[in-house]
Design a protein around this motif. Structure first.
Motif, PDB file in Angstrom:
ATOM      1  N   GLN A   1       0.840  -1.194   0.000  1.00 13.30           N
ATOM      2  CA  GLN A   1       0.000   0.000   0.000  1.00 13.30           C
ATOM      3  C   GLN A   1       0.881   1.253   0.000  1.00 13.30           C
ATOM      4  O   GLN A   1       1.844   1.353   0.757  1.00 13.30           O
ATOM      5  CB  GLN A   1      -0.900  -0.001   1.235  1.00 13.30           C
ATOM      6  N   GLY A   2       0.567   2.182  -0.889  1.00 16.97           N
ATOM      7  CA  GLY A   2       1.322   3.429  -0.979  1.00 16.97           C
ATOM      8  C   GLY A   2       2.421   3.418  -2.021  1.00 16.97           C
ATOM      9  O   GLY A   2       2.980   4.474  -2.350  1.00 16.97           O
ATOM     10  N   ALA A   3       2.739   2.244  -2.568  1.00 14.70           N
ATOM     11  CA  ALA A   3       3.818   2.142  -3.556  1.00 14.70           C
ATOM     12  C   ALA A   3       3.384   2.745  -4.894  1.00 14.70           C
ATOM     13  O   ALA A   3       2.220   2.654  -5.288  1.00 14.70           O
ATOM     14  CB  ALA A   3       4.221   0.687  -3.740  1.00 14.70           C
ATOM     15  N   MET A   4       4.344   3.364  -5.596  1.00 14.41           N
ATOM     16  CA  MET A   4       4.088   3.855  -6.947  1.00 14.41           C
ATOM     17  C   MET A   4       4.211   2.695  -7.927  1.00 14.41           C
ATOM     18  O   MET A   4       5.156   1.899  -7.850  1.00 14.41           O
ATOM     19  CB  MET A   4       5.075   4.960  -7.312  1.00 14.41           C
TER      20      MET A   4
ATOM     21  N   ILE B   1      -9.166   3.101  -9.523  1.00 16.05           N
ATOM     22  CA  ILE B   1      -9.357   2.013 -10.482  1.00 16.05           C
ATOM     23  C   ILE B   1      -9.016   0.690  -9.795  1.00 16.05           C
ATOM     24  O   ILE B   1      -8.135   0.630  -8.936  1.00 16.05           O
ATOM     25  CB  ILE B   1      -8.431   2.199 -11.707  1.00 16.05           C
ATOM     26  N   ILE B   2      -9.713  -0.362 -10.189  1.00 17.38           N
ATOM     27  CA  ILE B   2      -9.390  -1.706  -9.714  1.00 17.38           C
ATOM     28  C   ILE B   2      -8.489  -2.368 -10.750  1.00 17.38           C
ATOM     29  O   ILE B   2      -8.801  -2.373 -11.950  1.00 17.38           O
ATOM     30  CB  ILE B   2     -10.657  -2.565  -9.515  1.00 17.38           C
ATOM     31  N   GLY B   3      -7.359  -2.906 -10.304  1.00 17.10           N
ATOM     32  CA  GLY B   3      -6.431  -3.533 -11.239  1.00 17.10           C
ATOM     33  C   GLY B   3      -5.878  -4.845 -10.716  1.00 17.10           C
ATOM     34  O   GLY B   3      -5.930  -5.130  -9.515  1.00 17.10           O
ATOM     35  N   GLU B   4      -5.343  -5.639 -11.640  1.00 19.34           N
ATOM     36  CA  GLU B   4      -4.754  -6.937 -11.301  1.00 19.34           C
ATOM     37  C   GLU B   4      -3.246  -6.801 -11.162  1.00 19.34           C
ATOM     38  O   GLU B   4      -2.576  -6.244 -12.040  1.00 19.34           O
ATOM     39  CB  GLU B   4      -5.078  -7.965 -12.384  1.00 19.34           C
ATOM     40  N   VAL B   5      -2.701  -7.327 -10.079  1.00 18.08           N
ATOM     41  CA  VAL B   5      -1.262  -7.253  -9.832  1.00 18.08           C
ATOM     42  C   VAL B   5      -0.538  -8.227 -10.758  1.00 18.08           C
ATOM     43  O   VAL B   5      -0.795  -9.436 -10.734  1.00 18.08           O
ATOM     44  CB  VAL B   5      -0.940  -7.583  -8.361  1.00 18.08           C
ATOM     45  N   LEU B   6       0.371  -7.692 -11.586  1.00 19.86           N
ATOM     46  CA  LEU B   6       1.157  -8.525 -12.502  1.00 19.86           C
ATOM     47  C   LEU B   6       2.510  -8.892 -11.902  1.00 19.86           C
ATOM     48  O   LEU B   6       2.985 -10.013 -12.052  1.00 19.86           O
ATOM     49  CB  LEU B   6       1.363  -7.793 -13.833  1.00 19.86           C
ATOM     50  N   ASN B   7       3.145  -7.933 -11.241  1.00 20.96           N
ATOM     51  CA  ASN B   7       4.437  -8.148 -10.587  1.00 20.96           C
ATOM     52  C   ASN B   7       4.666  -7.015  -9.591  1.00 20.96           C
ATOM     53  O   ASN B   7       3.716  -6.313  -9.230  1.00 20.96           O
ATOM     54  CB  ASN B   7       5.575  -8.253 -11.619  1.00 20.96           C
ATOM     55  N   GLU B   8       5.916  -6.801  -9.189  1.00 19.98           N
ATOM     56  CA  GLU B   8       6.212  -5.821  -8.139  1.00 19.98           C
ATOM     57  C   GLU B   8       5.941  -4.378  -8.554  1.00 19.98           C
ATOM     58  O   GLU B   8       5.791  -3.498  -7.703  1.00 19.98           O
ATOM     59  CB  GLU B   8       7.682  -5.939  -7.708  1.00 19.98           C
ATOM     60  N   THR B   9       5.865  -4.115  -9.860  1.00 19.65           N
ATOM     61  CA  THR B   9       5.733  -2.722 -10.309  1.00 19.65           C
ATOM     62  C   THR B   9       4.554  -2.478 -11.243  1.00 19.65           C
ATOM     63  O   THR B   9       4.193  -1.322 -11.478  1.00 19.65           O
ATOM     64  CB  THR B   9       7.021  -2.274 -11.040  1.00 19.65           C
TER      65      THR B   9
END
Length: 240
Positions: A181-184, A224-232
Motif C-alpha cells: 500500500q502506498g507504492a508507486m 481504479i481496480i487492477g490486477e497485480v502482474l508483478n512488483e511494479t
C-alpha cells in the motif's frame, strides 16, 4: 478372544467389543487404542509413539458384573479427543442388551513440535530460521492453528509484533505482499492493439493475480481496480 465391530453412523464412530469374559484390561486396551487411532486420523503428522491415552477413573471398572461379556461406546467423528473426554461406555450381556452405562473419563496427550519466537519480532518483519526455536509440547494445550511446519513460517511477515517465546500461529503471519500500500506502480492498459501506460499509487497491499485499488496520477480522484502482474505493474481495464 476379543471380537470387535465398528459402525459409522452419521457422524458417530461406534465401537462394539465382545470378549467372552469381560475384564478391565479388555476395556482399557480397546478404548486407548481407539483414542490413539482417532488422534492419528485428526493429526497425521503426530507419531503414534508421541500419543499417550489413559483412563483416569479406572476404579469404576473394577466391579464389572459377570453378566457383562461385551461393551459399546461412541466417539463422534468430529470430536476432539485431546485432553479430557467423558465416554459413555455401555456394558452388554450375551444377547447384546445394555446392562449398565459407565462414564469413562479419558485423558489423551499428543506431543509434537511447535515453533516459538526467539526474540521480539516487530510488525512487518520477515521471519527467517534464526527467529525460530522448536519445542515439543502437548497438542492438547494449543490451537490446531498453531500446528505449523517451519516452512509455513519462514519467509512470511508478521501482522503485528510478536513477543519473545510466543508460539507462532497462522493468524499472526502472512505472505509478503508483491505490492505494498502506498507504492508507486505502472498502470498497464492493453486492448484491441492499444497499449497505454500511466503512473499510479497502490491503495492496498496486493499479491500476484490478486486485485487492488489504485489511484491514477493522470486523474488524482480516479480510483481504479487492477490486477497485480508483478512488483511494479498493475493491469487495468481503463485509465480515465
Amino acid at each position: 478372544m476379543i471380537l470387535s465391530r465398528f459402525f459409522l453412523l452419521a457422524l458417530v464412530l461406534t465401537t462394539t467389543v465382545f470378549a467372552g469374559s469381560l475384564s478391565f484390561l479388555d476395556i482399557d486396551i480397546a478404548v486407548k487404542t481407539k483414542l490413539e487411532s482417532k488422534v492419528q486420523l485428526d493429526y497425521p503428522m503426530i507419531s503414534k509413539n508421541d500419543i499417550e491415552a489413559n483412563i483416569l477413573n479406572k476404579d469404576i471398572l473394577s466391579d464389572i458384573t459377570p453378566k457383562a461379556v461385551g461393551f459399546t461406546y461412541d466417539i463422534p467423528e468430529k470430536s476432539n479427543v485431546l485432553g479430557r473426554t467423558v465416554i459413555p461406555l455401555k456394558l452388554l450381556d450375551s444377547q447384546g442388551h445394555i446392562i449398565e452405562t459407565k462414564q469413562v473419563l479419558s485423558e489423551v496427550k499428543a506431543f509434537t513440535l511447535f515453533h516459538k519466537s526467539k526474540r521480539l519480532v516487530k510488525r512487518g518483519e520477515v521471519i527467517d530460521e534464526n527467529d525460530l526455536n522448536s519445542v515439543k509440547l502437548n497438542m492438547a494445550n494449543y490451537s490446531k492453528r498453531q500446528l505449523m511446519q517451519k516452512e509455513d513460517i519462514i519467509g512470511k511477515e508478521t501482522k503485528s509484533s510478536i513477543a519473545k517465546d510466543t508460539i507462532f500461529g497462522s493468524w499472526m503471519i502472512r505472505d509478503v505482499p508483491t505490492i505494498r500500500q502506498g507504492a508507486m506502480v505502472n498502470l498497464i492498459f492493453s486492448e484491441n492493439g492499444l497499449h497505454l501506460k500511466a503512473k499510479g499509487r497502490a491503495l492496498d497491499d496486493g499479491f500476484i493475480g490478486g486485485f487492488i485499488r489504485v489511484q491514477s496520477s493522470y486523474k488524482a480522484n480516479k480510483i481504479i481496480i487492477g490486477e497485480v502482474l508483478n512488483e511494479t505493474n498493475v493491469k487495468v481495464s481503463i485509465l480515465n
